[in-house]
Scaffold this motif. Structure first.
Motif, PDB file in Angstrom:
ATOM      1  N   PHE A 314      -0.112  82.706  96.646  1.00 24.03           N
ATOM      2  CA  PHE A 314       0.273  82.636  95.240  1.00 24.03           C
ATOM      3  C   PHE A 314      -0.849  82.053  94.367  1.00 24.03           C
ATOM      4  O   PHE A 314      -0.616  81.267  93.449  1.00 24.03           O
ATOM      5  CB  PHE A 314       1.553  81.831  95.069  1.00 24.03           C
ATOM      6  N   LYS A 315      -2.082  82.476  94.681  1.00 25.24           N
ATOM      7  CA  LYS A 315      -3.226  81.961  93.931  1.00 25.24           C
ATOM      8  C   LYS A 315      -3.142  82.265  92.439  1.00 25.24           C
ATOM      9  O   LYS A 315      -3.648  81.505  91.620  1.00 25.24           O
ATOM     10  CB  LYS A 315      -4.530  82.554  94.501  1.00 25.24           C
ATOM     11  N   CYS A 316      -2.523  83.401  92.100  1.00 23.48           N
ATOM     12  CA  CYS A 316      -2.484  83.805  90.688  1.00 23.48           C
ATOM     13  C   CYS A 316      -1.801  82.763  89.819  1.00 23.48           C
ATOM     14  O   CYS A 316      -2.162  82.599  88.645  1.00 23.48           O
ATOM     15  CB  CYS A 316      -1.808  85.162  90.535  1.00 23.48           C
ATOM     16  N   MET A 317      -0.853  82.025  90.355  1.00 25.00           N
ATOM     17  CA  MET A 317      -0.222  80.927  89.626  1.00 25.00           C
ATOM     18  C   MET A 317      -0.803  79.568  90.006  1.00 25.00           C
ATOM     19  O   MET A 317      -1.108  78.737  89.154  1.00 25.00           O
ATOM     20  CB  MET A 317       1.293  80.913  89.876  1.00 25.00           C
ATOM     21  N   ASN A 318      -0.985  79.356  91.299  1.00 23.72           N
ATOM     22  CA  ASN A 318      -1.399  78.033  91.769  1.00 23.72           C
ATOM     23  C   ASN A 318      -2.771  77.613  91.257  1.00 23.72           C
ATOM     24  O   ASN A 318      -3.042  76.414  91.091  1.00 23.72           O
ATOM     25  CB  ASN A 318      -1.387  77.988  93.298  1.00 23.72           C
ATOM     26  N   LEU A 319      -3.662  78.583  91.001  1.00 23.40           N
ATOM     27  CA  LEU A 319      -5.015  78.243  90.558  1.00 23.40           C
ATOM     28  C   LEU A 319      -5.153  78.105  89.044  1.00 23.40           C
ATOM     29  O   LEU A 319      -6.219  77.767  88.549  1.00 23.40           O
ATOM     30  CB  LEU A 319      -6.017  79.282  91.074  1.00 23.40           C
ATOM     31  N   ILE A 320      -4.090  78.357  88.293  1.00 18.56           N
ATOM     32  CA  ILE A 320      -4.127  78.092  86.851  1.00 18.56           C
ATOM     33  C   ILE A 320      -4.232  76.588  86.650  1.00 18.56           C
ATOM     34  O   ILE A 320      -3.502  75.808  87.270  1.00 18.56           O
ATOM     35  CB  ILE A 320      -2.867  78.648  86.153  1.00 18.56           C
ATOM     36  N   SER A 321      -5.134  76.163  85.788  1.00 22.91           N
ATOM     37  CA  SER A 321      -5.365  74.736  85.577  1.00 22.91           C
ATOM     38  C   SER A 321      -4.241  74.103  84.767  1.00 22.91           C
ATOM     39  O   SER A 321      -4.035  74.433  83.602  1.00 22.91           O
ATOM     40  CB  SER A 321      -6.696  74.512  84.853  1.00 22.91           C
ATOM     41  N   SER A 322      -3.518  73.179  85.380  1.00 20.54           N
ATOM     42  CA  SER A 322      -2.472  72.443  84.667  1.00 20.54           C
ATOM     43  C   SER A 322      -3.064  71.615  83.536  1.00 20.54           C
ATOM     44  O   SER A 322      -2.428  71.417  82.492  1.00 20.54           O
ATOM     45  CB  SER A 322      -1.719  71.525  85.640  1.00 20.54           C
ATOM     46  N   TYR A 323      -4.300  71.148  83.730  1.00 20.02           N
ATOM     47  CA  TYR A 323      -4.956  70.348  82.691  1.00 20.02           C
ATOM     48  C   TYR A 323      -5.239  71.198  81.448  1.00 20.02           C
ATOM     49  O   TYR A 323      -5.038  70.742  80.318  1.00 20.02           O
ATOM     50  CB  TYR A 323      -6.263  69.745  83.229  1.00 20.02           C
ATOM     51  N   GLU A 324      -5.694  72.416  81.646  1.00 17.91           N
ATOM     52  CA  GLU A 324      -5.965  73.288  80.501  1.00 17.91           C
ATOM     53  C   GLU A 324      -4.677  73.614  79.743  1.00 17.91           C
ATOM     54  O   GLU A 324      -4.662  73.627  78.514  1.00 17.91           O
ATOM     55  CB  GLU A 324      -6.632  74.586  80.967  1.00 17.91           C
ATOM     56  N   VAL A 325      -3.613  73.878  80.484  1.00 17.71           N
ATOM     57  CA  VAL A 325      -2.328  74.182  79.848  1.00 17.71           C
ATOM     58  C   VAL A 325      -1.844  72.983  79.040  1.00 17.71           C
ATOM     59  O   VAL A 325      -1.469  73.110  77.874  1.00 17.71           O
ATOM     60  CB  VAL A 325      -1.269  74.590  80.894  1.00 17.71           C
ATOM     61  N   ALA A 326      -1.870  71.817  79.661  1.00 21.17           N
ATOM     62  CA  ALA A 326      -1.403  70.610  78.981  1.00 21.17           C
ATOM     63  C   ALA A 326      -2.272  70.271  77.781  1.00 21.17           C
ATOM     64  O   ALA A 326      -1.756  69.854  76.734  1.00 21.17           O
ATOM     65  CB  ALA A 326      -1.374  69.437  79.965  1.00 21.17           C
ATOM     66  N   ASP A 327      -3.580  70.434  77.903  1.00 23.04           N
ATOM     67  CA  ASP A 327      -4.477  70.155  76.773  1.00 23.04           C
ATOM     68  C   ASP A 327      -4.145  71.044  75.582  1.00 23.04           C
ATOM     69  O   ASP A 327      -4.164  70.595  74.427  1.00 23.04           O
ATOM     70  CB  ASP A 327      -5.944  70.367  77.178  1.00 23.04           C
ATOM     71  N   TRP A 328      -3.865  72.313  75.860  1.00 21.35           N
ATOM     72  CA  TRP A 328      -3.528  73.223  74.753  1.00 21.35           C
ATOM     73  C   TRP A 328      -2.217  72.815  74.103  1.00 21.35           C
ATOM     74  O   TRP A 328      -2.104  72.772  72.878  1.00 21.35           O
ATOM     75  CB  TRP A 328      -3.438  74.659  75.257  1.00 21.35           C
ATOM     76  N   ILE A 329      -1.225  72.490  74.907  1.00 19.64           N
ATOM     77  CA  ILE A 329       0.074  72.081  74.368  1.00 19.64           C
ATOM     78  C   ILE A 329      -0.072  70.783  73.567  1.00 19.64           C
ATOM     79  O   ILE A 329       0.445  70.659  72.458  1.00 19.64           O
ATOM     80  CB  ILE A 329       1.111  71.926  75.497  1.00 19.64           C
ATOM     81  N   ASN A 330      -0.778  69.808  74.135  1.00 15.72           N
ATOM     82  CA  ASN A 330      -0.974  68.539  73.424  1.00 15.72           C
ATOM     83  C   ASN A 330      -1.762  68.722  72.136  1.00 15.72           C
ATOM     84  O   ASN A 330      -1.533  68.042  71.150  1.00 15.72           O
ATOM     85  CB  ASN A 330      -1.693  67.534  74.326  1.00 15.72           C
ATOM     86  N   GLY A 331      -2.681  69.699  72.138  1.00 17.66           N
ATOM     87  CA  GLY A 331      -3.494  69.969  70.958  1.00 17.66           C
ATOM     88  C   GLY A 331      -2.702  70.512  69.789  1.00 17.66           C
ATOM     89  O   GLY A 331      -3.156  70.442  68.645  1.00 17.66           O
ATOM     90  N   LEU A 332      -1.512  71.065  70.059  1.00 18.83           N
ATOM     91  CA  LEU A 332      -0.696  71.601  68.972  1.00 18.83           C
ATOM     92  C   LEU A 332      -0.295  70.521  67.989  1.00 18.83           C
ATOM     93  O   LEU A 332      -0.140  70.769  66.785  1.00 18.83           O
ATOM     94  CB  LEU A 332       0.567  72.257  69.538  1.00 18.83           C
ATOM     95  N   ASP A 333      -0.165  69.277  68.468  1.00 15.14           N
ATOM     96  CA  ASP A 333       0.237  68.169  67.599  1.00 15.14           C
ATOM     97  C   ASP A 333      -0.855  67.783  66.604  1.00 15.14           C
ATOM     98  O   ASP A 333      -0.573  67.213  65.556  1.00 15.14           O
ATOM     99  CB  ASP A 333       0.600  66.934  68.422  1.00 15.14           C
ATOM    100  N   VAL A 334      -2.094  68.103  66.950  1.00 13.32           N
ATOM    101  CA  VAL A 334      -3.203  67.727  66.066  1.00 13.32           C
ATOM    102  C   VAL A 334      -3.933  68.941  65.521  1.00 13.32           C
ATOM    103  O   VAL A 334      -5.060  68.856  65.024  1.00 13.32           O
ATOM    104  CB  VAL A 334      -4.198  66.784  66.793  1.00 13.32           C
ATOM    105  N   GLY A 335      -3.287  70.118  65.642  1.00 11.11           N
ATOM    106  CA  GLY A 335      -3.855  71.330  65.053  1.00 11.11           C
ATOM    107  C   GLY A 335      -4.961  71.968  65.857  1.00 11.11           C
ATOM    108  O   GLY A 335      -5.770  72.717  65.322  1.00 11.11           O
ATOM    109  N   ILE A 336      -5.049  71.669  67.161  1.00 16.83           N
ATOM    110  CA  ILE A 336      -6.064  72.291  68.013  1.00 16.83           C
ATOM    111  C   ILE A 336      -5.442  73.501  68.683  1.00 16.83           C
ATOM    112  O   ILE A 336      -4.321  73.453  69.169  1.00 16.83           O
ATOM    113  CB  ILE A 336      -6.561  71.310  69.093  1.00 16.83           C
ATOM    114  N   ASP A 337      -6.163  74.638  68.727  1.00 19.59           N
ATOM    115  CA  ASP A 337      -5.652  75.787  69.480  1.00 19.59           C
ATOM    116  C   ASP A 337      -6.786  76.432  70.242  1.00 19.59           C
ATOM    117  O   ASP A 337      -7.900  75.972  70.201  1.00 19.59           O
ATOM    118  CB  ASP A 337      -4.956  76.800  68.547  1.00 19.59           C
TER     119      ASP A 337
END
Length: 337
Positions: A314-337
């Motif tokens: 299941f590399k297609c999901m397991n290798l997605i970076s959780s840090y990148e996903v979280a950074d993008w979500i957290n960036g929504l609060d400060v207008g980062i996309d």
């Protein structure tokens, strides 16, 4: 130019949740662009709820499994035109029995098979919503560019005051389930992302997702709430509408989120956006971001999905970076996309 006397139109799309939501632009355009048009929709009974509150649909026709059960009712309507957004053996059977002008949208099944089997992409860079409009082209109907619709009945709107206090300042709505396992975000990855994002998570899905969601809650404690199997699809949509962001895989919740103009972090497993089913974002709506593992030579392994990864990793999901996903979500609060 539209055919003469084209007043009563039947749209055919049987399932599923996401596919029905993706038909809403053509429903709206048919109703608003054709004078005095009467728009009917043929759908499986389990998906009829998605259309019952749509003001652009005049009548919904439903069946359980056998389409022949609905034929007599459909014949009585004397349709002027059929817009076939299913384009399969059963929709062709209905068209043959009703004997009226019709058009089906292009499915490109052979090209999809080549992409899945040989990993060569000959598909046009056109979203399925815009391909749907090919079936209404002869009616003179065009895409109005207003995006997807989702209408939530007042009686099914959710009061977020019913959530625990820690959710009152915002939350991330998370799609836990999907019809096929190789489309689902692994629970371990949801936990990883949940530990990294600033906001708590509301876990959404049906009753079959309850056990997995409970395990996620056990690891995130009061930072996650299990709402799987508790609410109707309309109330679930209301929870999505009041969220700050939606974390989802390639599933129906992704398309509901797009219809409700929510920021979307979509994680792609065995399917790929090139199949034409990525979030359909209206102009002016919040941005979405797709996360996938590029250049993985086993993707896509299916246009739909499997019960388990054919390669067992299941590399297609397991290798997605959780840090990148979280950074993008957290960036929504400060207008980062």
């Amino acid at each position: 130019m539209q055919p003469p006397s084209c007043r009563k139109i039947l749209i055919i799309r049987f399932s599923s949740i996401g596919d029905i939501v993706l038909t809403t632009p053509i429903i709206r355009s048919l109703k608003t662009q054709l004078p005095n048009a009467e728009v009917h929709f043929l759908v499986k009974k389990s998906n009829a709820i998605l259309l019952e509150s749509n003001p652009y649909v005049d009548k919904v026709h439903v069946f359980q499994e056998n389409v022949s059960q609905i034929l007599a009712e459909l014949k009585e309507e004397r349709f002027d035109y059929i817009v076939d957004l299913q384009n399969n053996r059963r929709s062709h059977y209905i068209i043959a029995k009703l004997r009226c002008p019709h058009k089906s949208f292009p499915k490109y099944n052979v090209r999809k098979a080549i992409l899945v089997g040989a990993k060569m992409n000959f598909l046009p860079d056109v979203h399925i919503v815009d391909r749907y409009f090919e079936a209404a082209k002869s009616l003179g109907v065009h895409n109005d560019g207003k995006g997807l619709d989702f209408f939530i009945p007042e009686s099914e709107k959710f009061d977020i005051g019913d959530f625990p206090a820690q959710f009152e300042n915002g939350y991330v709505a998370v799609a836990v389930g999907a019809k096929h396992a190789t489309k689902r975000i692994p629970p371990e990855k949801i936990v990883e992302i949940g530990n990294l994002v600033y906001k708590p998570l509301v876990l959404l899905g049906d009753k079959s997702d309850l056990a997995v969601a409970e395990k996620i809650v056990e690891q995130l404690n009061d930072k996650a709430l299990n709402a799987c199997g508790l609410y109707s699809i309309n109330t679930t949509a209301s929870i999505i509408a009041q969220s700050d962001c939606v974390l989802t895989s390639d599933t129906g919740i992704m398309h509901i989120a797009a219809a409700l103009h929510k920021p979307i972090a979509s994680l792609w497993g065995n399917t790929v956006p090139e199949l034409g089913m990525y979030p359909y974002i209206a102009p002016g709506a919040p941005l979405s971001r797709t996360f996938e593992v590029p250049y993985l030579n086993c993707r896509p392994c299916s246009k739909l999905g499997f019960d388990k990864c054919p390669r067992r990793n299941f590399k297609c999901m397991n290798l997605i970076s959780s840090y990148e996903v979280a950074d993008w979500i957290n960036g929504l609060d400060v207008g980062i996309d």
